[in-house]
Scaffold this active site. Sequence first.
Site, PDB file in Angstrom:
ATOM      1  N   LYS A  13       0.891  -1.105   0.118  1.00 28.61           N
ATOM      2  CA  LYS A  13       0.369   0.166   0.121  1.00 28.61           C
ATOM      3  C   LYS A  13       1.463   1.172   0.032  1.00 28.61           C
ATOM      4  CE  LYS A  13      -1.897  -0.841   4.050  1.00 28.61           C
ATOM      5  NZ  LYS A  13      -1.164  -1.932   4.282  1.00 28.61           N
ATOM      6  N   ARG A  88      -9.174   0.888   9.184  1.00 29.46           N
ATOM      7  CA  ARG A  88      -8.648   0.007   9.934  1.00 29.46           C
ATOM      8  C   ARG A  88     -10.069  -0.831  10.704  1.00 29.46           C
ATOM      9  NH1 ARG A  88      -2.735   0.962   8.970  1.00 29.46           N
ATOM     10  NH2 ARG A  88      -1.909  -0.751   9.220  1.00 29.46           N
ATOM     11  N   ARG A 127      12.288  -5.948   4.716  1.00 30.05           N
ATOM     12  CA  ARG A 127      11.468  -4.736   3.923  1.00 30.05           C
ATOM     13  C   ARG A 127      12.629  -3.643   4.693  1.00 30.05           C
ATOM     14  NH1 ARG A 127       5.208  -2.635   4.754  1.00 30.05           N
ATOM     15  NH2 ARG A 127       5.140  -2.897   6.871  1.00 30.05           N
ATOM     16  N   ARG A 161      11.644  -0.918  10.479  1.00 32.19           N
ATOM     17  CA  ARG A 161      10.522  -0.548  11.530  1.00 32.19           C
ATOM     18  C   ARG A 161      10.461  -1.228  12.747  1.00 32.19           C
ATOM     19  NH1 ARG A 161       4.728   0.232   7.850  1.00 32.19           N
ATOM     20  NH2 ARG A 161       4.147  -0.944   9.859  1.00 32.19           N
ATOM     21  N   ARG A 172       0.262  -8.703  13.606  1.00 27.15           N
ATOM     22  CA  ARG A 172      -0.361  -7.505  13.262  1.00 27.15           C
ATOM     23  C   ARG A 172      -1.550  -7.896  11.510  1.00 27.15           C
ATOM     24  NH1 ARG A 172       4.485  -4.711  10.383  1.00 27.15           N
ATOM     25  NH2 ARG A 172       3.570  -3.620   9.302  1.00 27.15           N
TER      26      ARG A 172
HETATM   27  P1  AMP Z   1       1.285   0.424   9.179  1.00 24.64           P
HETATM   28  O1  AMP Z   1       2.152   1.571   8.219  1.00 24.64           O
HETATM   29  O2  AMP Z   1      -0.256   1.257   7.776  1.00 24.64           O
HETATM   30  O3  AMP Z   1       1.582  -0.176   8.722  1.00 24.64           O
HETATM   31  O4  AMP Z   1       0.843   1.272  10.547  1.00 24.64           O
HETATM   32  C1  AMP Z   1       1.635   0.841  11.170  1.00 24.64           C
HETATM   33  C2  AMP Z   1       0.634   0.778  12.619  1.00 24.64           C
HETATM   34  O5  AMP Z   1       0.443   2.028  13.159  1.00 24.64           O
HETATM   35  C3  AMP Z   1      -0.122  -0.423  13.023  1.00 24.64           C
HETATM   36  O6  AMP Z   1       0.353  -1.506  12.713  1.00 24.64           O
HETATM   37  C4  AMP Z   1      -0.924   0.204  14.147  1.00 24.64           C
HETATM   38  O7  AMP Z   1      -0.132  -0.333  15.298  1.00 24.64           O
HETATM   39  C5  AMP Z   1      -1.202   1.666  13.990  1.00 24.64           C
HETATM   40  N1  AMP Z   1      -1.932   2.430  12.725  1.00 24.64           N
HETATM   41  C6  AMP Z   1      -2.369   2.985  11.531  1.00 24.64           C
HETATM   42  N2  AMP Z   1      -3.132   3.684  11.136  1.00 24.64           N
HETATM   43  C7  AMP Z   1      -3.875   2.306  11.989  1.00 24.64           C
HETATM   44  C8  AMP Z   1      -5.301   2.928  11.717  1.00 24.64           C
HETATM   45  N3  AMP Z   1      -6.341   3.400  10.977  1.00 24.64           N
HETATM   46  N4  AMP Z   1      -5.711   2.464  13.080  1.00 24.64           N
HETATM   47  C9  AMP Z   1      -5.885   2.267  14.438  1.00 24.64           C
HETATM   48  N5  AMP Z   1      -3.876   1.653  14.047  1.00 24.64           N
HETATM   49  C10 AMP Z   1      -3.240   2.016  13.136  1.00 24.64           C
END
Ligand code: AMP
Length: 217
Positions: A13, A88, A127, A161, A172
């Site tokens: 994404k 989400r 990554r 990360r 996740r």
């Molecule tokens: P991502 O970079 O999109 O994989 O997000 C990393 C982490 O941020 C996720 O595993 C969640 O802990 C938190 N996070 C990001 N976006 C959301 C969201 N829309 N709702 C809840 N937690 C989020």
Amino acid sequence: MNIILLGPPGAGKGTQAQILQETLGVCKLSTGDMLREAVAKGSEIGKKAEKIMKEGKLVPDEVMVSMIADRIARPDCSKGFILDGFPRTLAQAVFLDETLPKLNKKIDKVIEIHVDDKALVERISNRFTCSKCGAGYNKKTRPTKAEGVCDNCGSAEFSCRADDKAETVAARLKAYNDLTAPLLPYYREKGILYSVDGMAEIGKVTGEIRKIVAGKT
Ligand code: AMP
């Protein structure tokens, strides 16, 4: 054009949102990036989110909706936006449906990037990111052109990360399957859900997404 990119962690994404932001001239809103910035700054939200993110869980809806509402209303989103990592949960999706009409906006298309669960773990564990400019790479599928040097800014510093560790990735993926995957039928019923094969190579996935955005499918 306002677009949501949906898909599990590691589906691509972020990579696709970055490319589309540049080619379509719309703004990319990544809630994961916003949270990581908040953590790095040590803000109140960052302090709350850090532990939750490390555990691979979702940050509470009320924190997320106020964060995104503030961003969507800014002038740089007037030409359109791509949401990467939001919504989400169903509550976040309902929030968007209630909030966007007040701003004279709506979601035009939701694009699911579909990837096998097995491939995700492999992708995530490979990554890494340039510490200076944030460009994303993958040891196997998207290495830097010159070893150890960022293609984009020439920096030699890279990081992974904190939540890309194997034990966090499982949590996740579970959060995605339990809380985010129900958004697929939600948007399918609205007639705005499209799906692309995220197992294809990056350029091909971008091509498929661009066709959807252009209404050619
Ligand atoms: P991502 O970079 O999109 O994989 O997000 C990393 C982490 O941020 C996720 O595993 C969640 O802990 C938190 N996070 C990001 N976006 C959301 C969201 N829309 N709702 C809840 N937690 C989020």
